[in-house]
Design a protein around this motif. Structure first.
Motif, PDB file in Angstrom:
ATOM      1  N   GLU A  30      49.081  39.530  41.095  1.00 42.47           N
ATOM      2  CA  GLU A  30      48.637  40.924  41.132  1.00 42.47           C
ATOM      3  C   GLU A  30      47.155  41.033  40.749  1.00 42.47           C
ATOM      4  OE1 GLU A  30      50.255  45.305  39.903  1.00 42.47           O
ATOM      5  OE2 GLU A  30      50.856  43.611  38.645  1.00 42.47           O
ATOM      6  N   LEU A  33      45.078  39.856  43.695  1.00 40.91           N
ATOM      7  CA  LEU A  33      45.026  40.869  44.752  1.00 40.91           C
ATOM      8  C   LEU A  33      44.145  42.045  44.348  1.00 40.91           C
ATOM      9  CD1 LEU A  33      48.715  40.949  46.031  1.00 40.91           C
ATOM     10  CD2 LEU A  33      46.684  40.269  47.307  1.00 40.91           C
ATOM     11  N   ASP A  34      44.267  42.484  43.097  1.00 44.51           N
ATOM     12  CA  ASP A  34      43.419  43.577  42.610  1.00 44.51           C
ATOM     13  C   ASP A  34      41.947  43.212  42.716  1.00 44.51           C
ATOM     14  OD1 ASP A  34      45.684  45.058  42.011  1.00 44.51           O
ATOM     15  OD2 ASP A  34      45.577  44.707  39.847  1.00 44.51           O
ATOM     16  N   ALA A  36      40.568  40.986  44.722  1.00 46.40           N
ATOM     17  CA  ALA A  36      40.181  40.893  46.135  1.00 46.40           C
ATOM     18  C   ALA A  36      39.981  42.289  46.730  1.00 46.40           C
ATOM     19  CB  ALA A  36      41.242  40.125  46.923  1.00 46.40           C
ATOM     20  N   GLU A  37      40.876  43.220  46.411  1.00 53.33           N
ATOM     21  CA  GLU A  37      40.755  44.577  46.934  1.00 53.33           C
ATOM     22  C   GLU A  37      39.514  45.267  46.380  1.00 53.33           C
ATOM     23  OE1 GLU A  37      44.552  46.176  45.866  1.00 53.33           O
ATOM     24  OE2 GLU A  37      45.513  45.431  47.688  1.00 53.33           O
ATOM     25  N   GLU A  38      39.220  45.046  45.099  1.00 56.71           N
ATOM     26  CA  GLU A  38      38.025  45.649  44.517  1.00 56.71           C
ATOM     27  C   GLU A  38      36.767  45.082  45.168  1.00 56.71           C
ATOM     28  OE1 GLU A  38      35.859  46.542  40.249  1.00 56.71           O
ATOM     29  OE2 GLU A  38      37.774  45.499  40.260  1.00 56.71           O
ATOM     30  N   GLU A  40      36.521  43.905  48.215  1.00 55.48           N
ATOM     31  CA  GLU A  40      36.448  44.482  49.563  1.00 55.48           C
ATOM     32  C   GLU A  40      35.890  45.902  49.509  1.00 55.48           C
ATOM     33  OE1 GLU A  40      40.408  44.212  51.095  1.00 55.48           O
ATOM     34  OE2 GLU A  40      40.262  42.059  51.457  1.00 55.48           O
ATOM     35  N   PHE A  41      36.338  46.692  48.508  1.00 55.90           N
ATOM     36  CA  PHE A  41      35.857  48.059  48.363  1.00 55.90           C
ATOM     37  C   PHE A  41      34.345  48.080  48.152  1.00 55.90           C
ATOM     38  CE2 PHE A  41      34.469  51.380  45.418  1.00 55.90           C
ATOM     39  CZ  PHE A  41      34.766  52.512  46.155  1.00 55.90           C
TER      40      PHE A  41
END
Length: 79
Positions: A30, A33-34, A36-38, A40-41
């Motif tokens: 988790e 993933l958090d 990686a998403e941050e 990307e943002f």
């Protein structure tokens, strides 16, 4: 809950990260993933800002005309 098959070396890397973060394998996934998403943002924000900087008309709405004295006038409701 579900089971996923991952190569042994990946499981070992996840386990090492989980131990270092004092969490479970699920917690380590988790967190990854958090992160990686941050990333990307913020990459999308940088790209958007670069486009705005490159197009002077795109940033007009983002600017405030500080010379406009009407900006300082109160409305009829006192605000």
């Amino acid at each position: 809950m579900t089971t996923i098959k991952v190569p042994r070396h990946l499981r070992d890397r996840l386990a090492q990260r989980a131990r270092a973060s004092h969490t479970t394998l699920a917690g380590a996934l988790e967190q990854a993933l958090d992160a990686a998403e941050e990333q990307e943002f913020w990459t999308a924000v940088r790209i958007s800002n670069q486009r705005t900087d490159a197009d002077p008309l795109a940033s007009v709405a983002l600017r405030d005309d500080l010379e406009d004295s009407a900006d300082d006038a109160l409305g009829t409701d006192g605000w």
